[in-house]
Design an enzyme around this catalytic site. Structure first.
Site, short mmCIF file in Angstrom:
data_model
loop_
_atom_site.label_atom_id
_atom_site.label_comp_id
_atom_site.label_asym_id
_atom_site.label_seq_id
_atom_site.Cartn_x
_atom_site.Cartn_y
_atom_site.Cartn_z
CE1 TYR A 30 48.31 35.31 44.47
CE2 TYR A 30 47.60 33.40 43.22
CZ TYR A 30 47.41 34.29 44.26
OH TYR A 30 46.31 34.16 45.08
NE ARG A 49 43.53 38.77 38.43
CZ ARG A 49 42.76 37.76 38.79
NH1 ARG A 49 41.57 38.00 39.32
NH2 ARG A 49 43.15 36.51 38.62
NE ARG A 98 64.19 39.81 55.96
CZ ARG A 98 63.64 40.75 56.73
NH1 ARG A 98 64.39 41.71 57.24
NH2 ARG A 98 62.35 40.75 56.98
CG HIS A 100 61.43 45.92 55.33
ND1 HIS A 100 62.42 45.50 56.18
CD2 HIS A 100 60.29 45.36 55.77
CE1 HIS A 100 61.90 44.71 57.10
NE2 HIS A 100 60.60 44.61 56.87
CD GLU A 176 38.23 39.18 47.89
OE1 GLU A 176 38.07 38.82 46.71
OE2 GLU A 176 39.25 39.75 48.30
N1 PLP Z 1 39.28 36.72 45.59
C1 PLP Z 1 40.37 36.11 46.13
C2 PLP Z 1 40.85 36.57 47.46
C3 PLP Z 1 41.02 35.09 45.43
O1 PLP Z 1 42.13 34.52 45.96
C4 PLP Z 1 40.51 34.68 44.17
C5 PLP Z 1 41.16 33.61 43.40
O2 PLP Z 1 42.12 33.05 43.78
C6 PLP Z 1 39.36 35.31 43.67
C7 PLP Z 1 38.79 36.34 44.40
C8 PLP Z 1 38.78 34.91 42.34
O3 PLP Z 1 39.58 35.36 41.28
P1 PLP Z 1 39.53 34.65 39.84
O4 PLP Z 1 38.10 34.52 39.48
O5 PLP Z 1 40.28 35.57 38.96
O6 PLP Z 1 40.19 33.31 40.03
#
Ligand code: PLP
Length: 277
Positions: A30, A49, A98, A100, A176
């Site tokens: 997504y 991306r 279904r 995998h 992150e």
């Molecule tokens: N890291 C994670 C795990 C995220 O889910 C998101 C955004 O949803 C980001 C980083 C930031 O990505 P972006 O700046 O492209 O929204």
């Protein structure tokens, strides 16, 4: 109205097969793309991306970049909101049984748009709280996958603890946030985890780096520990819907005595300029 597989239809009339692998396995990818004053912000970067995510999981991209642009603009045209957040997801599609492993299927494409109301500068200046947790996600966080169980667990923890975000650390290094990228400032240097398989390469992350460079900060895309973060002058998180947000408390620790940093303010202002350019 939403877009589903070639049609614009009311949301309550949109449905997909129970055999869709998006439903059965979370087998899909997504994107979330902000729209400001009717203009899609950094569409090319988001589509690039998206292509990387699709390539990683061997789903064919159903549309070319101009086709994506056309569909997204048509959907935006059905709303009167000038600031919106586009959500688009592509699942591998529906199989007859279904299992995998997968055959070549027709991907399911779903897009919706919701009003986007970024926080104002004075709202952001209140500062936000975060909590830290070990990063137990898989090793392909670079794929923007709809399989988000770990992120869901962290986000629910954040909600239950009344904090804005969960900041994750793997092998003592901060990776992150559960739904954002993380930055720290020490003196005049900005640090953020390098891109690679342990983080999602945020589109906003790149814009924050561009803004920070413009504000004469030194940029270091290198790892830092949770202790470094707790001792930092400033801590920020970024995402397409949150933009760049200052964190003033992590766990029980106040960052910079709970005072918003001046670098955040400069970077925030520059970022707003990029949005409106
Ligand atoms: N890291 C994670 C795990 C995220 O889910 C998101 C955004 O949803 C980001 C980083 C930031 O990505 P972006 O700046 O492209 O929204």
């Amino acid at each position: 109205m939403v877009y589903l597989n070639g049609e614009f239809i009311p949301k309550d009339q949109a449905s997909v097969s129970i055999m869709d692998r998006g439903f059965l396995f979370g087998d899909g990818v997504y994107e979330v793309i902000p729209v400001y004053s009717g203009k899609i912000f950094r569409l090319d970067e988001h589509l690039k991306r998206l292509q990387n995510s699709l390539n990683s999981v061997q789903i064919n991209n159903p549309y070319s970049a101009p086709e994506w642009s056309d569909i997204l603009h048509q959907l935006l045209g059905l709303s009167t909101e000038s600031n919106q957040s586009l959500y688009l997801q592509i699942s591998r599609g529906a199989d007859i049984s279904r299992k995998h492993s997968f055959e070549s299927l027709t991907p399911t494409v779903f897009i919706e748009s919701n009003p986007l109301m970024p926080k104002t500068k004075s709202e952001l200046e209140m500062g936000f709280r975060a909590m830290s947790q070990p990063d137990f996600r898989w090793q392909r966080c670079d794929i923007k996958s709809t399989s988000l169980l770990a992120n869901i667990m962290y986000s629910q923890q954040a909600k239950q603890n009344s904090v804005e975000e969960v900041i994750l650390h793997r092998d003592s290094n901060v990776t992150e946030g559960a739904t954002s990228n993380v930055f720290i400032i020490k003196s005049d240097t900005l640090l953020t985890h390098p891109t690679g398989k342990h983080i999602l390469s945020g589109i906003t992350r790149d814009l924050v780096l561009e803004s920070a460079k413009h504000c004469h900060l030194n940029i270091e895309e290198s790892t830092f520990t949770l202790d470094h973060l707790l001792m930092a002058d400033e801590v920020w998180i970024s995402s397409s819907t949150r933009e760049v947000m200052p964190i003033t408390q992590v766990d029980d620790r106040l960052i910079n005595n709970g005072v918003i940093g001046q670098h955040w303010s400069h970077v925030y202002d520059y970022y707003q300029g990029l949005k409106n350019a």
